[in-house]
Design an enzyme around this catalytic site. Structure first.
Site, PDB file in Angstrom:
ATOM      1  N   GLY A 150      48.554  29.395  34.966  1.00 31.50           N
ATOM      2  CA  GLY A 150      49.562  30.481  35.270  1.00 31.50           C
ATOM      3  C   GLY A 150      49.855  30.472  36.731  1.00 31.50           C
ATOM      4  O   GLY A 150      49.125  30.161  37.662  1.00 31.50           O
ATOM      5  N   GLU A 190      47.436  37.129  37.393  1.00 32.88           N
ATOM      6  CA  GLU A 190      48.803  36.792  38.013  1.00 32.88           C
ATOM      7  C   GLU A 190      49.411  38.185  38.264  1.00 32.88           C
ATOM      8  O   GLU A 190      50.243  38.216  39.356  1.00 32.88           O
ATOM      9  CB  GLU A 190      49.742  36.133  36.811  1.00 32.88           C
ATOM     10  CG  GLU A 190      49.049  34.701  36.481  1.00 32.88           C
ATOM     11  CD  GLU A 190      48.695  33.920  37.637  1.00 32.88           C
ATOM     12  OE1 GLU A 190      49.374  34.116  38.684  1.00 32.88           O
ATOM     13  OE2 GLU A 190      47.900  32.938  37.580  1.00 32.88           O
ATOM     14  N   HIS A 193      48.631  38.964  41.698  1.00 31.11           N
ATOM     15  CA  HIS A 193      49.528  38.467  42.780  1.00 31.11           C
ATOM     16  C   HIS A 193      50.696  39.299  42.782  1.00 31.11           C
ATOM     17  O   HIS A 193      51.511  39.368  43.964  1.00 31.11           O
ATOM     18  CB  HIS A 193      49.715  36.961  42.478  1.00 31.11           C
ATOM     19  CG  HIS A 193      48.548  36.043  42.647  1.00 31.11           C
ATOM     20  ND1 HIS A 193      47.609  36.128  43.830  1.00 31.11           N
ATOM     21  CD2 HIS A 193      47.836  34.981  41.852  1.00 31.11           C
ATOM     22  CE1 HIS A 193      46.720  35.223  43.633  1.00 31.11           C
ATOM     23  NE2 HIS A 193      46.698  34.648  42.671  1.00 31.11           N
ATOM     24  N   VAL A 211      41.627  42.867  52.090  1.00 33.30           N
ATOM     25  CA  VAL A 211      40.980  44.148  51.463  1.00 33.30           C
ATOM     26  C   VAL A 211      39.945  44.382  52.032  1.00 33.30           C
ATOM     27  O   VAL A 211      39.098  43.323  52.078  1.00 33.30           O
ATOM     28  CB  VAL A 211      41.310  43.553  49.977  1.00 33.30           C
ATOM     29  CG1 VAL A 211      40.525  44.913  49.129  1.00 33.30           C
ATOM     30  CG2 VAL A 211      42.652  43.583  49.346  1.00 33.30           C
ATOM     31  N   ASP A 250      36.974  33.755  32.397  1.00 36.77           N
ATOM     32  CA  ASP A 250      37.591  35.133  31.707  1.00 36.77           C
ATOM     33  C   ASP A 250      36.345  36.271  31.529  1.00 36.77           C
ATOM     34  O   ASP A 250      36.580  37.275  31.865  1.00 36.77           O
ATOM     35  CB  ASP A 250      38.329  34.865  30.538  1.00 36.77           C
ATOM     36  CG  ASP A 250      39.975  34.625  30.758  1.00 36.77           C
ATOM     37  OD1 ASP A 250      40.225  34.127  32.052  1.00 36.77           O
ATOM     38  OD2 ASP A 250      40.775  34.772  29.900  1.00 36.77           O
TER      39      ASP A 250
HETATM   40  N1  ARG Z   1      44.988  29.281  38.947  1.00 33.61           N
HETATM   41  C1  ARG Z   1      45.658  30.463  38.606  1.00 33.61           C
HETATM   42  C2  ARG Z   1      46.336  31.277  39.946  1.00 33.61           C
HETATM   43  O1  ARG Z   1      45.670  30.989  40.885  1.00 33.61           O
HETATM   44  C3  ARG Z   1      45.087  31.468  37.598  1.00 33.61           C
HETATM   45  C4  ARG Z   1      43.628  31.605  37.522  1.00 33.61           C
HETATM   46  C5  ARG Z   1      43.119  32.418  36.583  1.00 33.61           C
HETATM   47  N2  ARG Z   1      41.543  32.599  36.251  1.00 33.61           N
HETATM   48  C6  ARG Z   1      41.158  32.857  35.002  1.00 33.61           C
HETATM   49  N3  ARG Z   1      39.802  32.979  34.767  1.00 33.61           N
HETATM   50  N4  ARG Z   1      42.132  33.219  33.869  1.00 33.61           N
HETATM   51  O2  ARG Z   1      47.248  31.959  39.973  1.00 33.61           O
HETATM   52 ZN    ZN Z   2      45.627  33.077  41.907  1.00 36.37          ZN
HETATM   53 CA    CA Z   3      37.822  41.263  51.894  1.00 32.80          CA
END
Ligand code: ARG
Ligand code: ZN
Ligand code: CA
Length: 270
Positions: A150, A190, A193, A211, A250
């Site tokens: 994602g 996500e 972010h 942070v 996850d």
């Molecule tokens: N690679 C993606 C990003 O940096 C998502 C990483 C999600 N990791 C997970 N364990 N679901 O935005």
């Molecule tokens: Zn990321």
């Molecule tokens: Ca830090």
């Protein structure tokens, strides 16, 4: 323009954090309406309402520190765990004010969408246009080409591409959700972010995520490391590899910190 917007947000965020001790911060829960755009070319990609609900449920648990695996956090990191105080609900009205389920299913001729050109966000490119980003968190679920789980747009970017995109194989925790990214944490990451969180390793060698309460760490971690994992002289506790903003599996990510919460709330405030 994007850089300037981001700089303004950084300034606002550091002022906000400096002022926090003097502020009477609200404990009210913030609820963000969500639209989930499902772009499907075949039946598999047209994931079920139940799968979408499983994703909303885990997102809400993670943002309220109500996830069951919170008990796996090493005790030295426990005091840093934050209830972000944000909840997400499927929108009950569309941008025209008509009743909606918050799920927008759209057939596409595209068998996949490439990462980086935002084509899934435009009807003219086989995707589906955004719902007003001032009123909704837009989540596009589609088949992303390449091994991308994602991606998200940081605050301050163009209004017509705001939001997050998650591959249909890593959305929610049932149906097409695929191990080891089958507990909905891609969306948690996500949305982190989207609310201005950086990767915990600062995207560089012993980098800075801006942070204070996340330890400096050398690089991204994958899989499921064993505590403690030392790098960048960050002993004795080491990397916070169980943070949602690392790259672990996850099942091995469990928290946002108080410092990350402050950044997210500052971003929402501005
Ligand atoms: N690679 C993606 C990003 O940096 C998502 C990483 C999600 N990791 C997970 N364990 N679901 O935005
Ligand atoms: Zn990321
Ligand atoms: Ca830090």
């Amino acid at each position: 323009e994007f850089n300037q917007e981001q700089q303004e947000l950084e300034n606002y965020t550091s002022n906000y954090i400096n002022m926090l001790p003097l502020m009477n911060t609200s404990t009210e829960i913030i609820t963000i309406p969500v639209v989930v755009h499902i772009l499907y070319n075949d039946n598999l990609e047209n994931i079920s309402d139940d799968q979408i609900q499983s994703q909303l449920d885990s997102l809400n648990k993670d943002f309220r520190a109500q996830n069951a695996d919170i008990s796996s956090i090493p005790s030295v990191f426990e005091p840093l765990v934050a209830d972000i105080g944000i909840e997400f609900c499927l929108a009950n009205k569309d941008p025209n004010g008509n009743i909606s389920t918050g799920i927008n299913r759209v057939y596409t001729e595209n068998t996949s969408f490439s990462y980086n050109n935002n084509s899934m966000k435009f009807s003219s490119q086989g995707g589906v246009d955004i719902w007003d980003s001032k009123r909704y968190l837009n989540i596009w679920v589609c088949n992303i080409s390449g091994n991308i789980l994602g991606f998200a747009q940081f605050p301050g970017g163009p209004a017509n591409t705001d939001g997050v995109v998650v591959d249909y194989k890593y959305f929610g925790s049932i149906g097409t959700a695929t191990y080891p990214y089958d507990l909905g944490r891609t969306l948690t990451h996500e949305v982190g972010h989207w609310l201005n969180l950086r990767h915990i390793w600062g995207d560089s060698y012993c980098g800075d995520d801006e942070v204070d309460d996340t330890p400096t760490q050398q690089e991204s971690n994958g899989g499921c490391p064993t505590f403690p994992l030392l790098s960048c002289n960050n002993g004795p506790n080491g990397d916070m590899f169980m943070n949602y903003m690392d790259y672990t599996d996850d099942a091995c990510m469990h928290l946002f910190t108080r410092g990350q919460k402050n950044r997210m709330i500052a971003a929402l405030n501005l």
